[in-house]
Design an enzyme around this catalytic site. Sequence first.
Site, PDB file in Angstrom:
ATOM      1  CE1 TYR A 155      -4.049   2.009   0.733  1.00 39.97           C
ATOM      2  CE2 TYR A 155      -2.766   2.992   2.510  1.00 39.97           C
ATOM      3  CZ  TYR A 155      -3.886   2.987   1.707  1.00 39.97           C
ATOM      4  OH  TYR A 155      -4.850   3.958   1.871  1.00 39.97           O
ATOM      5  CE  LYS A 159      -3.791   4.706  -1.430  1.00 42.08           C
ATOM      6  NZ  LYS A 159      -4.861   5.266  -2.290  1.00 42.08           N
TER       7      LYS A 159
HETATM    8  P1  NAD Z   1     -13.489   2.133   1.161  1.00 37.80           P
HETATM    9  O1  NAD Z   1     -12.998   0.722   1.147  1.00 37.80           O
HETATM   10  O2  NAD Z   1     -14.508   2.526   2.160  1.00 37.80           O
HETATM   11  O3  NAD Z   1     -14.004   2.542  -0.296  1.00 37.80           O
HETATM   12  C1  NAD Z   1     -13.251   2.252  -1.445  1.00 37.80           C
HETATM   13  C2  NAD Z   1     -14.212   2.124  -2.612  1.00 37.80           C
HETATM   14  O4  NAD Z   1     -13.424   1.765  -3.767  1.00 37.80           O
HETATM   15  C3  NAD Z   1     -15.258   1.024  -2.405  1.00 37.80           C
HETATM   16  O5  NAD Z   1     -16.527   1.494  -2.749  1.00 37.80           O
HETATM   17  C4  NAD Z   1     -14.767  -0.078  -3.340  1.00 37.80           C
HETATM   18  O6  NAD Z   1     -15.813  -0.898  -3.856  1.00 37.80           O
HETATM   19  C5  NAD Z   1     -14.102   0.728  -4.449  1.00 37.80           C
HETATM   20  N1  NAD Z   1     -13.170  -0.096  -5.212  1.00 37.80           N
HETATM   21  C6  NAD Z   1     -12.294  -1.017  -4.739  1.00 37.80           C
HETATM   22  N2  NAD Z   1     -11.674  -1.627  -5.758  1.00 37.80           N
HETATM   23  C7  NAD Z   1     -12.149  -1.073  -6.898  1.00 37.80           C
HETATM   24  C8  NAD Z   1     -11.903  -1.292  -8.277  1.00 37.80           C
HETATM   25  N3  NAD Z   1     -11.015  -2.219  -8.674  1.00 37.80           N
HETATM   26  N4  NAD Z   1     -12.573  -0.560  -9.187  1.00 37.80           N
HETATM   27  C9  NAD Z   1     -13.488   0.373  -8.792  1.00 37.80           C
HETATM   28  N5  NAD Z   1     -13.771   0.616  -7.496  1.00 37.80           N
HETATM   29  C10 NAD Z   1     -13.114  -0.090  -6.561  1.00 37.80           C
HETATM   30  O7  NAD Z   1     -12.182   3.028   1.307  1.00 37.80           O
HETATM   31  P2  NAD Z   1     -12.024   4.559   1.764  1.00 37.80           P
HETATM   32  O8  NAD Z   1     -11.532   4.550   3.166  1.00 37.80           O
HETATM   33  O9  NAD Z   1     -13.203   5.367   1.381  1.00 37.80           O
HETATM   34  O10 NAD Z   1     -10.768   4.935   0.851  1.00 37.80           O
HETATM   35  C11 NAD Z   1     -10.877   5.700  -0.352  1.00 37.80           C
HETATM   36  C12 NAD Z   1      -9.472   6.078  -0.789  1.00 37.80           C
HETATM   37  O11 NAD Z   1      -8.829   6.821   0.250  1.00 37.80           O
HETATM   38  C13 NAD Z   1      -8.567   4.869  -1.064  1.00 37.80           C
HETATM   39  O12 NAD Z   1      -7.716   5.154  -2.140  1.00 37.80           O
HETATM   40  C14 NAD Z   1      -7.762   4.758   0.216  1.00 37.80           C
HETATM   41  O13 NAD Z   1      -6.536   4.115   0.021  1.00 37.80           O
HETATM   42  C15 NAD Z   1      -7.598   6.217   0.580  1.00 37.80           C
HETATM   43  N6  NAD Z   1      -7.288   6.454   1.982  1.00 37.80           N
HETATM   44  C16 NAD Z   1      -8.146   6.108   2.984  1.00 37.80           C
HETATM   45  C17 NAD Z   1      -7.790   6.358   4.307  1.00 37.80           C
HETATM   46  C18 NAD Z   1      -8.692   6.035   5.460  1.00 37.80           C
HETATM   47  O14 NAD Z   1      -8.260   6.244   6.614  1.00 37.80           O
HETATM   48  N7  NAD Z   1      -9.904   5.555   5.260  1.00 37.80           N
HETATM   49  C19 NAD Z   1      -6.547   6.932   4.595  1.00 37.80           C
HETATM   50  C20 NAD Z   1      -5.693   7.259   3.551  1.00 37.80           C
HETATM   51  C21 NAD Z   1      -6.073   7.021   2.240  1.00 37.80           C
END
Ligand code: NAD
Length: 250
Positions: A155, A159
């Site tokens: 990851y 990132k």
């Molecule tokens: P989440 O798992 O709640 O949502 C991610 C969404 O992406 C889901 O709806 C999933 O179905 C969709 N997805 C996954 N694989 C896919 C694919 N191959 N094609 C299309 N859609 C796909 O995650 P989140 O927490 O909302 O994270 C969103 C973004 O933010 C991600 O890139 C994550 O790495 C990043 N992020 C999240 C956090 C956190 O603390 N939640 C922190 C840093 C970065």
Amino acid sequence: MDLTGKVAIVTGSGRGIGKAIALRLAEAGATVVVNDFGDSAPAEQTVAEIKQMGRQATAITADVSSAADVTRLVDTAIATYGKVDILVNNAGITRDQLMMRMTDEQWDSVIAVDLKSVFLCTRAVLRSMMKQRSGRIVNISSVVGIMGNIGQANYASAKAGIIGFTKAIAKEAAARGITANAVAPGFIDTPMTQAMPEEVRKSMIDHIPLGCMGTPKDIAETVAFLASDEARYITGQVVPVDGGFSLGKV
Ligand code: NAD
């Protein structure tokens, strides 16, 4: 911020941060293409909430790690709304494992969904953005891409890769009025982090200077700004939205 007349694609916007971004862009006036993968119900729900605001939206199921799916996603968006002004590369997954035990599948799947998708989606929208001499690309990275994290070599690599990609594209596309920036969320309350054990969540919060998790809306506000005309002079930047987490241990 007024995004009236703009067309946005937000990947992975069926839930979590992506959904909050889609709703926020729509609130600012944008027409939104809501993308997600697998079950179409969450994306349809996001679309329904956008339509309730009186904005236009459409759901397109596509796996953003597949070149064929991404071509269909972008071609359908352009066929439906005539253009793409804003691309938010948000879709992401985690497959955490200590390095010694990390499988090829855990490595490959995270690189494919979190990093290759950013290349595929950006490449697919760039021609039309270049032609119209304007565009906004906002990539969702993570503080883990800046700081690293135990059990997340896959990851963190994806990132961090997004950050290098964003800077390269910012330089490549600047002459055509296109900006590319990355947002690096810290610890945000979404289904992704709700899956973590309670004691891990608590110890993470102890390391956040502002003393709490962020919300998807915190990320959505920053993305909406970077997607707006007001951010026209910002490109190639990484904006941490993390309650001070990336400053180091409190
Ligand atoms: P989440 O798992 O709640 O949502 C991610 C969404 O992406 C889901 O709806 C999933 O179905 C969709 N997805 C996954 N694989 C896919 C694919 N191959 N094609 C299309 N859609 C796909 O995650 P989140 O927490 O909302 O994270 C969103 C973004 O933010 C991600 O890139 C994550 O790495 C990043 N992020 C999240 C956090 C956190 O603390 N939640 C922190 C840093 C970065």
